[in-house]
Design a protein around this motif. Structure first.
Motif, PDB file in Angstrom:
ATOM      1  N   LEU A  38      -0.946  -5.559   3.852  1.00 55.23           N
ATOM      2  CA  LEU A  38      -0.753  -4.380   3.011  1.00 55.23           C
ATOM      3  C   LEU A  38      -1.869  -4.214   1.994  1.00 55.23           C
ATOM      4  O   LEU A  38      -1.994  -3.155   1.373  1.00 55.23           O
ATOM      5  CB  LEU A  38       0.591  -4.468   2.291  1.00 55.23           C
ATOM      6  N   VAL A  54       6.251   0.504   6.390  1.00 53.15           N
ATOM      7  CA  VAL A  54       5.918   0.197   4.995  1.00 53.15           C
ATOM      8  C   VAL A  54       4.534   0.731   4.654  1.00 53.15           C
ATOM      9  O   VAL A  54       4.314   1.325   3.590  1.00 53.15           O
ATOM     10  CB  VAL A  54       5.986  -1.327   4.743  1.00 53.15           C
ATOM     11  N   LYS A 102       4.722   4.454   4.147  1.00 56.22           N
ATOM     12  CA  LYS A 102       5.356   4.809   2.860  1.00 56.22           C
ATOM     13  C   LYS A 102       4.428   4.541   1.688  1.00 56.22           C
ATOM     14  O   LYS A 102       4.488   5.224   0.661  1.00 56.22           O
ATOM     15  CB  LYS A 102       6.652   4.023   2.702  1.00 56.22           C
ATOM     16  N   ASN A 103       3.536   3.544   1.851  1.00 57.25           N
ATOM     17  CA  ASN A 103       2.592   3.216   0.781  1.00 57.25           C
ATOM     18  C   ASN A 103       1.332   4.083   0.808  1.00 57.25           C
ATOM     19  O   ASN A 103       0.424   3.886   0.003  1.00 57.25           O
ATOM     20  CB  ASN A 103       2.182   1.747   0.871  1.00 57.25           C
TER      21      ASN A 103
END
Length: 468
Positions: free
Chosen positions: A69, A89, A92-93
């Motif tokens: 990430l 994820v 969404k980030n």
């Protein structure tokens, strides 16, 4: 070099998936100054691990840690579905998610002919490359075959120069995360039910992934499509204002009554193109099919390929030469041999039921059909008439063998095998002289094999061992 390519230097990039395309794009990004981190949910192969270690590229295996990430953008393997937690994820980030094809295109200086479709894309792409390659050396350019055909785009893009031709075969998975990829010529061979498990049963979502091939094309680009395919015909009838120069192809000349600008069709027994209003006879059907390259589906593939190269500026003579010598591609209705009066055909690339049905239509006489693998949520009832007409025995294997048994045991003799080796043995026992054993799985290979190529090679190995 594109604007996005200029942003690679100094960027932190996570690559999800360490198979061929993942390793290739990791090396490409590193060469252009990126800080690359490779992450795979499973174990890395020895070659992949050694390659990354040699180049000093950080990696992890057996799962995705929080480190993936910490990235400016990510490259996601086509085999990773959108609903995987780490991908969700990242989305969404606000992390940019790209495919290997997309990233490679940032660095591509060659002309691009992109080919997608449910069936026929490998044969069509191979034909296009052959046609472009006939007089390439004399004209001072090179031809590269990359993409879904088995060679990552990223592994060769650095060798491409202006004027070269990159023939890029594209799956829907590869196109999903293409945001700026733009072929000079795009080809869509057809759209039929396939990969519906990936797209939650939605044909519309599957088709939309395919349509990304032309999403960034301009008015001076070309789009070749199959006008005999109902989905494509309806789509382009409603979307003409959104696409570049359209070049439909059809086996029926009547489809183009009143059309006089750009198309490819059969005029009598001759494959004919009309480009810019100029009509040209290319090759007779008899000459086209004088080798092992036969069947209605291959006529469509030939029409698609000819239309694509003609708008790309390839002359008639190279097209005729390539078509006259083309014998098909490995694992696509590939003749393996005749043993005890029985022909054996390797059609491992038939990874959906539409391809299986086309194979049954093409092979003459009665067939012992070997089918199975990992299903894709297809409706087996669509095969009932063809199974009843052509198949004497069905040998079912893999995860879907019970489904084949349930669907067809009332129509024909069905036997089940627990392995491919056993399936070959059972097919040999049940085939009689004059029949054909057709290995056309109709399902993906991922229950038992890495890919359809590995499956096809194992099939041929089993035949050779049996013959010996």
């Amino acid at each position: 070099m594109s604007v996005k390519a200029e942003r690679v230097k100094g960027a932190y990039v996570s690559v999800l998936g360490a198979k061929r395309s993942g390793i290739a794009v990791a090396l490409l990004l590193q060469r252009h100054g990126a800080h690359v981190f490779v992450s795979d949910s499973g174990p890395l192969g020895g070659h992949e691990r050694a390659c990354l270690q040699e180049r000093g590229i950080a990696f992890e295996e057996g799962g995705h840690s929080h480190k993936v990430l910490e990235t400016d953008f990510a490259v996601v393997s086509p085999g990773i579905p959108p609903h995987v937690p780490v991908v969700e994820v990242m989305g969404k980030n606000g992390v940019g998610l790209f495919s290997e094809i997309e990233v490679a295109s940032w660095f591509c200086r060659a002309r691009i002919i992109g080919v997608t479709g449910t069936d026929g894309k490998t044969t069509t792409a191979t034909l296009i490359a052959a046609m472009c390659g006939v007089d390439a050396a004399e004209r001072g350019y090179r031809v590269f075959s990359v993409g879904n055909i088995g060679v990552p785009f990223s592994s060769l893009v650095g060798e491409m120069s202006p004027g070269d031709v990159a023939v890029v075969e594209l799956s829907s998975y590869q196109l999903e995360r293409c945001t700026s990829f733009r072929p000079d010529v795009a080809v869509i061979t057809n759209i039929m039910p396939d990969h519906l498990d990936r797209y939650d049963g939605s044909m519309q979502r599957y088709a939309e992934a395919k349509y990304r091939i032309y999403a960034n094309q301009r008015k001076d680009d070309w789009l070749v499509y199959n006008a005999d395919n109902e989905i494509l015909r309806a789509h382009f009838a409603d979307h003409r204002e959104y696409v570049p120069g359209l070049v439909p192809f059809s086996k029926s000349k009547e489809r183009f009554a009143g059309v006089n600008d750009n198309y490819a069709t059969m005029d009598g027994r001759c494959l004919t193109t009309v480009i810019g209003g100029k009509k040209e006879a290319v090759i007779s059907k008899d000459d086209l099919f004088k080798r092992s390259f036969r069947g209605s589906h291959n006529l469509e593939n030939a029409l698609a390929a000819v239309a694509a190269v003609r708008v790309a500026g390839i002359g008639t003579a190279p097209v005729q030469e390539a078509l006259g010598t083309f014998g098909g591609v490995e694992h696509r209705q590939e003749y393996v041999g005749t043993f005890n009066g029985v022909d054996w055909i390797n059609d491992s690339k038939a990874t959906n039921l539409n391809a299986l049905q086309r194979a049954l239509e093409t092979v003459p006489g009665k067939v012992v059909l070997m089918a199975g693998g990992r299903g894709k949520g297809d409706d087996f009832s669509e095969l009932e008439d063809m199974i009843r007409q052509k198949v004497s025995t069905l040998v079912a294997f893999g995860e879907s063998r019970d489904k084949f048994m349930a669907a067809f045991s009332t129509l024909v003799k069905v036997v089940q095998a627990s392995s491919l080796e056993e399936a070959v043995a059972l097919a040999g026992l049940n085939a009689v002289q004059g029949e054909t054993v057709l290995f056309s799985p109709g399902c993906s290979s991922f229950d038992m094999f890495e890919n359809f190529e590995e499956r096809g090679k194992m099939f041929k190995t089993c035949i050779r061992e049996m013959a010996e």
